[in-house]
Structures are given as C-alpha cells and as structure tokens.
Design an enzyme around this catalytic site. Structure first.
Site, short mmCIF file in Angstrom:
data_model
loop_
_atom_site.label_atom_id
_atom_site.label_comp_id
_atom_site.label_asym_id
_atom_site.label_seq_id
_atom_site.Cartn_x
_atom_site.Cartn_y
_atom_site.Cartn_z
CE LYS A 51 -3.06 2.65 3.04
NZ LYS A 51 -3.67 2.72 4.39
CG ASP A 72 -5.58 8.45 4.50
OD1 ASP A 72 -6.39 9.07 3.79
OD2 ASP A 72 -5.92 7.56 5.30
CE LYS A 94 -6.24 9.08 7.95
NZ LYS A 94 -6.77 7.96 8.73
CG ASP A 105 -1.95 5.47 5.13
OD1 ASP A 105 -1.90 4.49 5.90
OD2 ASP A 105 -2.98 5.79 4.52
CG ASP A 123 -9.75 7.85 6.99
OD1 ASP A 123 -8.68 7.92 6.34
OD2 ASP A 123 -9.80 7.89 8.24
CD GLU A 143 -6.60 5.62 2.35
OE1 GLU A 143 -5.48 5.28 2.74
OE2 GLU A 143 -7.52 5.92 3.15
NE ARG A 168 -10.70 -1.03 3.95
CZ ARG A 168 -11.25 -1.20 5.14
NH1 ARG A 168 -12.39 -1.86 5.26
NH2 ARG A 168 -10.68 -0.72 6.23
#
Length: 453
Positions: free
Chosen positions: A220, A225, A232, A243, A302, A304, A306
C-alpha cells in the site's frame, strides 16, 4: 559498522549482564571495576550501559544491562559511543541478533540536519554471517528512510524513483502505469488519487528467472492520507506520511531477496496515490468498478488503502503466484487488537501461518495471526453494488478489511495479508522512534529456508 578483527585495534570487550546475575558478574571483576560499577548504580537493568575505565583512563570494558534477557537487540546501546571498536564478550545468547542490533542502533534519520561522520565499530562475532546481517540492516534502513521521509518530499513519483533506484542496483526492471492507462486498468487506484495534484500510479518491479517460483509482494503506497472527504481529525492525520509504510516494507523485503540472490521470480506491485481533498475526490456513496470487475460501494473515503490494494492484488493474482503477500498500514482496529509491535497476519493457509510465526520467533520479528471469520463476510453486503468496502458493523474492522481483500485473490497458491503499524511510537534499543520495518525479516528468513540462499 561491523569489521574484521584485523581491522580493529584493541577492541573493547562488551559484556551482557542480566539483572538477576549482576552480583555474580561483578564479583568476578577486579575490585576497582566492581566498585566503580556499584558506585554508578549499574544493576543490569534493560538499557543500562556503563563503560569501566582502566588506570590510564581508557575504556577497559563495557557492561550492557539486558534485564531479563528478552530483548535481543540490547547491543544497540553501543550506539551511545561516537567512536571506538568493540567486541562481544560474555552473556550474548544470540550473537547474530546482537550484531544486527548493533547495526540497527546506528540508524539515524538525518536527511534534514547535519550528519555525524563518526560511529562505533563492532568486530565480527565468530560464526555470524556478517554479509547477511549487513544485508538485513541495509533493507531495514531503506524501509525506515522511506517511511520517515515527509510527504512533501515523497509523493507517488518519488516512491517510483525509489523503486527505480532499487531496480538499477539489482538488475531488475520497473514498469510504471499512470494517466489514462491507470484509469482504465486500475480504476480504484486512480479514484483514490484523483483529487491530488500529484498523479497516482502503479509501480511494477520484476526480477529473477521467469521459470523460478513466483513470489509477489504488494504494498500500500498511500503517500499521505487526509481521509479524503471523510477528513481525519488533526491528531489522526499527523502521522499519515507513514501510510505508505506497506510499500516501504515491500521494497525493503525486495532488496533483501535480490541482494541475497534467492532463486525466485520476484514481482513487487505498489499502488501509489495521495488521498487528498478536492473537487475530483471520490465520495461516500460512490460505486467504483475494480480491476477485478467487482463493483464496490464506498462507505468511507478514509478506508482508501484496501481499494488501492484490491486493484494491485487483482493484477498479482492473475499470474497465479506461488506466494502472494501484501503489506499495509490498513486499520486502527488491528492496532487495538494487537498493538503497535505485532503485525496482524491473515491467511487461510494454516501451514504458512505456523511457519511464518516460527520464522518471526527465530529472528525476533514477531507476527500474530488473526482469523478470517467467515460469518463477518455478510457485513460487507451492499444494496447497490457487488460489495461494500467497509463493514456495516462497528466490530472486527481489521478482519472485515482482510475479508474484503480476499475477494480479489483466488488463484494464488498461498496468500498472506499483513496489517501493520510500521512505526515506533517510543524508542527502544535498535528501534528508534519513527518508521519501522515489520514482518519483512521474518519473511526473508522464511523465504531463505524455503528456497535457499
């Protein structure tokens, strides 16, 4: 650095002392050394480091407290010395771990401040594969550096540059998919990065003989993010440069595999994107078509990571790899379940799970298996699409995320998903505060045992 014995003049012995054995150990020392140690309250506690002087005022020996002996990297305490040559003395249960801990303790992320040119040296311990220890430390340093780099200096393009540099060094090839080709072939990666001024892309690194066992790593690579339109709060956003920690793990493990020359066909896939806020951002309630063909209802922007992984996993799965592994800083639920130190492992392969757990114990890089509980599959039901990408229930968030990812893998002979933190919130010997490599030393050990060096 680690040097040969003939490269170091008069190395200072370093002894590991357990808390329960400190009195017996001091009792065997010359009286002046024992008196000095007691006067400085050396009690063998974890993290205690004491240099004992000789009559000329030089360091005669160093005592390192190892507490109950459970921390394999206590030797990292030698990083307190700006220079000097040292050699392992008494009490080191695992010389290989001690050598690695020494190197890991030398790590500094100093890209934005003045570097110190001095560093202590360790004489190579007898029986330790120093080349392999250096290889592992170098890969951990690469992983940490990538995670620690601020997002303004590490966007999707810079992450691709890091993969390209790794490929040039190892003789691998890298293909980059972006623009219209990304929108068509990897629509969920494209959607996640659509609102950013830094375009999303897919990194595809390949190395090794084509007829060798296929090992595919997916990372990933969300370089920052914000949470997207489900923004967030500030405290949750402050660490979001990490992230892309899953991508860093994949590249770090790839470096070890290629440098060791393991006889595998390696492929590394990284979906790189910035989950930003803007007029082009994807929205809650949107339905995205995945590379796999499944339609996916967006419940929360949030979640994202996956989506990025699912498109990359679909590509990886298509060639039926012998082993498919993904790494992601995916859910806070995993951290609630097992904390920051333990990567959560999800796989339907019981043998693989057991072997990875043992490998993690062997090299002090633990992982912990969580279940892919089938009843929770129903929590991913959507009324308007083939699947929802988040659960309808507030429970088991890491499990439902893993169940979602498994929808996109059907051909791989073995598949493991790691939900990890990739960060040290507090400093410990050999593990400074900041980005961290997790699970990749365990996997490297497992791959080396399985395929040979």
């Amino acid at each position: 650095m680690i040097v040969g014995r003939n490269e170091a003049e008069r190395p200072t012995p370093v002894h590991a002392v357990r808390k329960t054995a400190v009195d017996a150990f001091l009792g065997r020392l010359p009286s002046e050394h024992a008196t000095f140690a007691r006067a400085n309250d050396f009690d063998g506690a974890q993290g205690a480091v004491l240099a004992l002087p000789d009559p000329a005022g030089r360091i005669a020996m160093v005592l390192v407290g190892v507490g109950d002996g459970s921390d394999p990297f206590a030797s990292a305490g030698l990083s307190r010395f700006p220079s000097g040559a040292f050699a392992l003395g008494e009490g080191w249960a695992d010389p290989t771990a001690a050598a690695l801990g020494f190197l890991l303790g030398l790590y500094r992320y100093d890209n934005y401040r003045k570097r110190s040119p001095r560093a202590p040296q360790l004489v190579a311990p007898d029986g330790v594969d120093v080349t392999d220890v250096r290889r592992i430390a170098d890969a951990v340093f690469l992983t940490r550096d990538l995670i620690n780099t601020p997002a303004n200096d590490l966007g999707p393009a810079e992450l691709a540059d890091a993969a390209q540099a790794l490929a040039r060094k190892a003789g691998a090839t890298v293909a980059i998919t972006d623009g219209e080709e990304l929108e068509t072939g990897f629509p969920m990666i494209a959607a996640v990065g659509a609102a950013s001024a830094r375009p999303p892309l897919l990194i595809d690194l390949t190395w090794g003989e084509e007829d060798a066992p296929k090992v595919t790593l997916v990372g990933k690579g969300v370089v920052f993010d914000t949470g997207g339109l489900n923004i967030k709060p500030d405290r949750a956003m402050s660490l979001m440069k990490k992230d892309m920690g899953g991508a860093a793990q994949a590249l770090g493990l790839a470096q070890m595999i290629m440098d060791a020359g393991l006889p595998v066909r390696l492929r590394v896939l990284v979906g790189a994107a910035e989950n930003a806020i803007g007029g082009a951002a994807f929205r809650p309630g949107d339905v995205l078509r995945s590379r796999h063909g499944l339609t996916v209802e967006i419940g929360n922007t949030d979640a994202e990571g996956r989506l990025v992984l699912a498109d990359a996993l679909s590509l990886a799965d298509a060639e039926t790899p012998d082993l498919l592994v993904d790494f992601a800083t995916l859910t806070g639920a995993a951290r609630v379940a097992v904390g920051p130190d333990l990567p959560a492992l999800f796989t339907r392969d019981d043998v693989l799970a057991q072997e990875l757990a043992v490998a993690g114990e062997d090299v002090h890089d633990p992982v912990w298996r969580l279940p892919l509980w089938p009843r929770y599959e129903g929590w991913l039901k959507s009324d308007v699409a083939d699947v929802s990408h988040i659960s309808s229930q507030p429970f088991a968030g890491s499990i439902t995320a893993a169940l979602f990812l498994h929808r996109f893998v059907s051909k791989a002979r073995a598949y493991a998903h790691f939900d990890l933190f990739a960060w040290n919130a507090e400093a410990r010997p050999g593990r400074p505060k900041g980005g961290e490599a997790q699970a990749i030393r365990a996997l490297y050990h497992w791959l080396t045992v399985r395929y040979g060096g």
